[in-house]
Design an enzyme around this catalytic site. Structure first.
Site, PDB file in Angstrom:
ATOM      1  N   ASP A   8      -2.207 -35.006  55.764  1.00  0.00           N
ATOM      2  CA  ASP A   8      -2.709 -33.648  55.590  1.00  0.00           C
ATOM      3  C   ASP A   8      -3.366 -33.612  54.205  1.00  0.00           C
ATOM      4  OD1 ASP A   8      -3.065 -30.853  56.015  1.00  0.00           O
ATOM      5  OD2 ASP A   8      -1.269 -30.457  54.829  1.00  0.00           O
ATOM      6  N   LEU A   9      -4.131 -32.585  53.934  1.00  0.00           N
ATOM      7  CA  LEU A   9      -4.853 -32.508  52.661  1.00  0.00           C
ATOM      8  C   LEU A   9      -4.153 -31.599  51.661  1.00  0.00           C
ATOM      9  CD1 LEU A   9      -7.366 -33.248  51.003  1.00  0.00           C
ATOM     10  CD2 LEU A   9      -8.541 -31.319  52.082  1.00  0.00           C
ATOM     11  N   ASP A  10      -4.174 -30.308  51.938  1.00  0.00           N
ATOM     12  CA  ASP A  10      -3.620 -29.330  51.004  1.00  0.00           C
ATOM     13  C   ASP A  10      -2.108 -29.498  50.887  1.00  0.00           C
ATOM     14  OD1 ASP A  10      -6.179 -28.394  50.871  1.00  0.00           O
ATOM     15  OD2 ASP A  10      -5.849 -26.675  52.189  1.00  0.00           O
ATOM     16  N   THR A  16      -4.385 -27.454  46.624  1.00  0.00           N
ATOM     17  CA  THR A  16      -5.412 -26.414  46.607  1.00  0.00           C
ATOM     18  C   THR A  16      -4.831 -25.053  46.976  1.00  0.00           C
ATOM     19  OG1 THR A  16      -6.021 -26.883  48.896  1.00  0.00           O
ATOM     20  CG2 THR A  16      -7.261 -28.034  47.181  1.00  0.00           C
ATOM     21  N   LYS A  44       0.610 -21.103  54.598  1.00  0.00           N
ATOM     22  CA  LYS A  44       0.569 -22.560  54.517  1.00  0.00           C
ATOM     23  C   LYS A  44       0.383 -23.176  55.901  1.00  0.00           C
ATOM     24  CE  LYS A  44       3.004 -25.011  51.708  1.00  0.00           C
ATOM     25  NZ  LYS A  44       4.101 -25.662  50.941  1.00  0.00           N
ATOM     26  N   SER A 113      -6.497 -32.349  58.810  1.00  0.00           N
ATOM     27  CA  SER A 113      -6.343 -31.120  58.034  1.00  0.00           C
ATOM     28  C   SER A 113      -6.981 -29.927  58.732  1.00  0.00           C
ATOM     29  CB  SER A 113      -7.000 -31.307  56.660  1.00  0.00           C
ATOM     30  OG  SER A 113      -7.071 -30.090  55.960  1.00  0.00           O
ATOM     31  N   ALA A 114      -6.372 -28.766  58.537  1.00  0.00           N
ATOM     32  CA  ALA A 114      -6.943 -27.525  59.059  1.00  0.00           C
ATOM     33  C   ALA A 114      -8.098 -27.033  58.197  1.00  0.00           C
ATOM     34  CB  ALA A 114      -5.858 -26.444  59.123  1.00  0.00           C
ATOM     35  N   LYS A 144      -2.732 -26.041  64.035  1.00  0.00           N
ATOM     36  CA  LYS A 144      -1.349 -26.495  64.025  1.00  0.00           C
ATOM     37  C   LYS A 144      -0.434 -25.283  64.237  1.00  0.00           C
ATOM     38  CE  LYS A 144      -2.624 -29.913  60.492  1.00  0.00           C
ATOM     39  NZ  LYS A 144      -2.464 -30.311  59.085  1.00  0.00           N
ATOM     40  N   GLU A 168       2.983 -34.509  55.831  1.00  0.00           N
ATOM     41  CA  GLU A 168       2.726 -33.069  55.963  1.00  0.00           C
ATOM     42  C   GLU A 168       3.597 -32.251  55.015  1.00  0.00           C
ATOM     43  OE1 GLU A 168       1.383 -30.431  57.020  1.00  0.00           O
ATOM     44  OE2 GLU A 168      -0.096 -31.043  58.484  1.00  0.00           O
ATOM     45  N   ASP A 169       3.050 -31.117  54.571  1.00  0.00           N
ATOM     46  CA  ASP A 169       3.824 -30.243  53.682  1.00  0.00           C
ATOM     47  C   ASP A 169       4.126 -28.886  54.297  1.00  0.00           C
ATOM     48  OD1 ASP A 169       1.152 -29.164  53.468  1.00  0.00           O
ATOM     49  OD2 ASP A 169       1.798 -28.142  51.645  1.00  0.00           O
TER      50      ASP A 169
END
Length: 215
Positions: A8-10, A16, A44, A113-114, A144, A168-169
């Site tokens: 995942d990104l953020d 971010t 989130k 990522s979303a 997601k 994932e966070d």
């Protein structure tokens, strides 16, 4: 056997969330809606459209479709202003070292990522070349916890989902990975992400062998 790692990104590669919060807070202020950092936790891993819905529900406020579109455009414009200031110093601890190790082992690396701004963010961080595949919010129709983003990433690198490991966070992201039949490591709070195979506070000082052994 792990043949693909999906990040995942953020909140995993870069934080971010603070920039999302600043942009959403700016919009909420314009709409006369009280929006706090605690409220921001509700957003989130959630799409931009659903994030606006959540904020509107905080004040039981409704908007016309035209007003909604305008709000989403304003939020994204402000967010883009913030992320264009990103640089490599904001890559989260341990991430680049782990990705480099994974690539050195010949394991595929994908982004799932979303975010609709994933490419811009990776370019700012100078990490684009580290990924074999990028699947973001511009390429999927289901948010997601639907597994679409992760299944598409696995398909694009031609790897069985059962041989994929996701980082994932967010709760929705952990659920999406599990729904895809993948292993998932939560990054953040054990209490929040308890459905993951296991949870780490961050990726600092982590090696691939250590992670696979814990799976």
């Amino acid at each position: 056997m792990i043949d693909c790692c999906i990040f995942d990104l953020d909140g995993v590669i870069v934080d971010t969330a603070k920039y999302h919060f600043l942009a959403w807070k700016r919009l909420a202020d314009q709409l006369d809606i009280v929006f706090t950092e605690e409220n921001n936790e509700l957003l989130k891993g959630v799409s931009r459209v659903e994030s606006l819905n959540i904020i509107l529900r905080l004040a039981d406020k409704t908007l016309t479709e035209e007003e909604r579109v305008s709000c989403l455009e304003r939020k994204n414009t402000w967010y883009l202003e913030y992320i264009h200031r990103l640089d490599r110093s904001e890559i989260l601890p341990g991430v680049e070292k782990l990705i480099t190790e994974i690539r050195g082992r010949g394991i595929k690396i994908a982004l799932g990522s979303a975010s609709k701004n994933a490419v811009i963010i990776l370019q700012q961080l100078k990490l684009m070349d580290m990924f074999d595949v990028i699947v973001d919010g511009t390429q999927v129709s289901q948010a997601k916890p639907d597994p679409e983003v992760f299944l598409n990433a696995a398909k694009d690198v031609d790897i069985d989902p059962q041989k994929c490991l996701v980082f994932e966070d967010a709760v929705a992201g952990v659920e999406a990975a599990l729904n895809a039949g993948m292993y998932v490591i939560g990054i953040g709070s054990e209490e929040t992400l308890h459905q993951a195979n296991f949870v780490l506070q961050d990726l600092q000082n982590q090696t691939l062998d250590q992670l696979i052994e814990r799976l």
